[in-house]
Design a protein around this motif. Sequence first.
Motif, PDB file in Angstrom:
ATOM      1  N   TYR A   1       5.004  -4.366  -2.022  1.00  0.00           N
ATOM      2  CA  TYR A   1       4.611  -3.409  -2.969  1.00  0.00           C
ATOM      3  C   TYR A   1       5.707  -2.745  -3.769  1.00  0.00           C
ATOM      4  O   TYR A   1       6.552  -2.262  -2.815  1.00  0.00           O
TER       5      TYR A   1
ATOM      6  N   SER B   1       5.279   2.177  -8.852  1.00  0.00           N
ATOM      7  CA  SER B   1       4.360   2.174 -10.191  1.00  0.00           C
ATOM      8  C   SER B   1       5.259   2.138 -11.502  1.00  0.00           C
ATOM      9  O   SER B   1       5.109   1.676 -12.346  1.00  0.00           O
TER      10      SER B   1
ATOM     11  N   GLU C   1      -1.332   3.503 -12.659  1.00  0.00           N
ATOM     12  CA  GLU C   1      -1.506   4.273 -11.331  1.00  0.00           C
ATOM     13  C   GLU C   1      -3.437   4.702 -11.727  1.00  0.00           C
ATOM     14  O   GLU C   1      -4.140   4.681 -10.610  1.00  0.00           O
TER      15      GLU C   1
ATOM     16  N   ALA D   1      -4.880   1.517 -10.038  1.00  0.00           N
ATOM     17  CA  ALA D   1      -4.786   1.666  -8.708  1.00  0.00           C
ATOM     18  C   ALA D   1      -5.933   2.515  -7.919  1.00  0.00           C
ATOM     19  O   ALA D   1      -6.535   2.398  -6.974  1.00  0.00           O
ATOM     20  N   ARG D   2      -5.837   3.805  -8.664  1.00  0.00           N
ATOM     21  CA  ARG D   2      -6.901   4.674  -8.175  1.00  0.00           C
ATOM     22  C   ARG D   2      -8.321   4.265  -8.474  1.00  0.00           C
ATOM     23  O   ARG D   2      -9.032   4.285  -7.514  1.00  0.00           O
TER      24      ARG D   2
ATOM     25  N   LYS E   1      -9.147   1.213  -8.038  1.00  0.00           N
ATOM     26  CA  LYS E   1      -9.181  -0.122  -7.038  1.00  0.00           C
ATOM     27  C   LYS E   1      -9.367  -1.505  -7.805  1.00  0.00           C
ATOM     28  O   LYS E   1      -9.886  -2.516  -7.462  1.00  0.00           O
TER      29      LYS E   1
ATOM     30  N   ALA F   1      -3.171  -1.650  -4.451  1.00  0.00           N
ATOM     31  CA  ALA F   1      -1.926  -0.388  -4.576  1.00  0.00           C
ATOM     32  C   ALA F   1      -2.240   0.493  -2.985  1.00  0.00           C
ATOM     33  O   ALA F   1      -3.215   0.393  -2.415  1.00  0.00           O
ATOM     34  N   SER F   2      -1.322   0.971  -2.967  1.00  0.00           N
ATOM     35  CA  SER F   2      -1.145   1.980  -1.888  1.00  0.00           C
ATOM     36  C   SER F   2      -0.529   3.333  -2.288  1.00  0.00           C
ATOM     37  O   SER F   2       0.491   3.124  -3.122  1.00  0.00           O
ATOM     38  N   PHE F   3      -1.008   4.513  -1.932  1.00  0.00           N
ATOM     39  CA  PHE F   3      -0.464   5.779  -2.087  1.00  0.00           C
ATOM     40  C   PHE F   3       0.375   6.151  -0.522  1.00  0.00           C
ATOM     41  O   PHE F   3      -0.318   6.369   0.223  1.00  0.00           O
TER      42      PHE F   3
ATOM     43  N   GLN G   1       3.309   9.109  -4.012  1.00  0.00           N
ATOM     44  CA  GLN G   1       3.871   7.954  -4.859  1.00  0.00           C
ATOM     45  C   GLN G   1       2.956   6.628  -4.789  1.00  0.00           C
ATOM     46  O   GLN G   1       2.521   6.202  -3.679  1.00  0.00           O
ATOM     47  N   CYS G   2       2.734   6.007  -5.894  1.00  0.00           N
ATOM     48  CA  CYS G   2       1.893   4.718  -6.051  1.00  0.00           C
ATOM     49  C   CYS G   2       2.756   3.542  -5.856  1.00  0.00           C
ATOM     50  O   CYS G   2       3.800   3.437  -6.763  1.00  0.00           O
TER      51      CYS G   2
ATOM     52  N   VAL H   1       2.307  -0.631  -5.962  1.00  0.00           N
ATOM     53  CA  VAL H   1       1.501  -1.606  -6.344  1.00  0.00           C
ATOM     54  C   VAL H   1       1.936  -2.975  -5.956  1.00  0.00           C
ATOM     55  O   VAL H   1       3.253  -3.366  -5.972  1.00  0.00           O
TER      56      VAL H   1
END
Length: 69
Positions: free
Chosen positions: A12, A15, A30, A33-34, A36, A40-42, A46-47, A49
């Motif tokens: 990952y 972003s 972002e 990502a939010r 879906k 991605a992972s927060f 911090q994002c 991807v």
Amino acid sequence: MLESLDINGRLYVASDRAALTVGYQVSYIERLARGKWIDASFVQGQCFVDIASLERFIAASEADVTAQL
């Protein structure tokens, strides 16, 4: 600030780095990502991807546009 993470064998990237790679705005990535739309992972706000997921999303979006034409 971290630039990349390895989570369960998947890479990952941050972003902002992903944005430079594909030419999209960081805020748009972002938002994807939010929502879906991409994998991605927060972490600590911090994002990060999965760049392959982002590239698949872009390819599918371009295919949809082409199909509409």
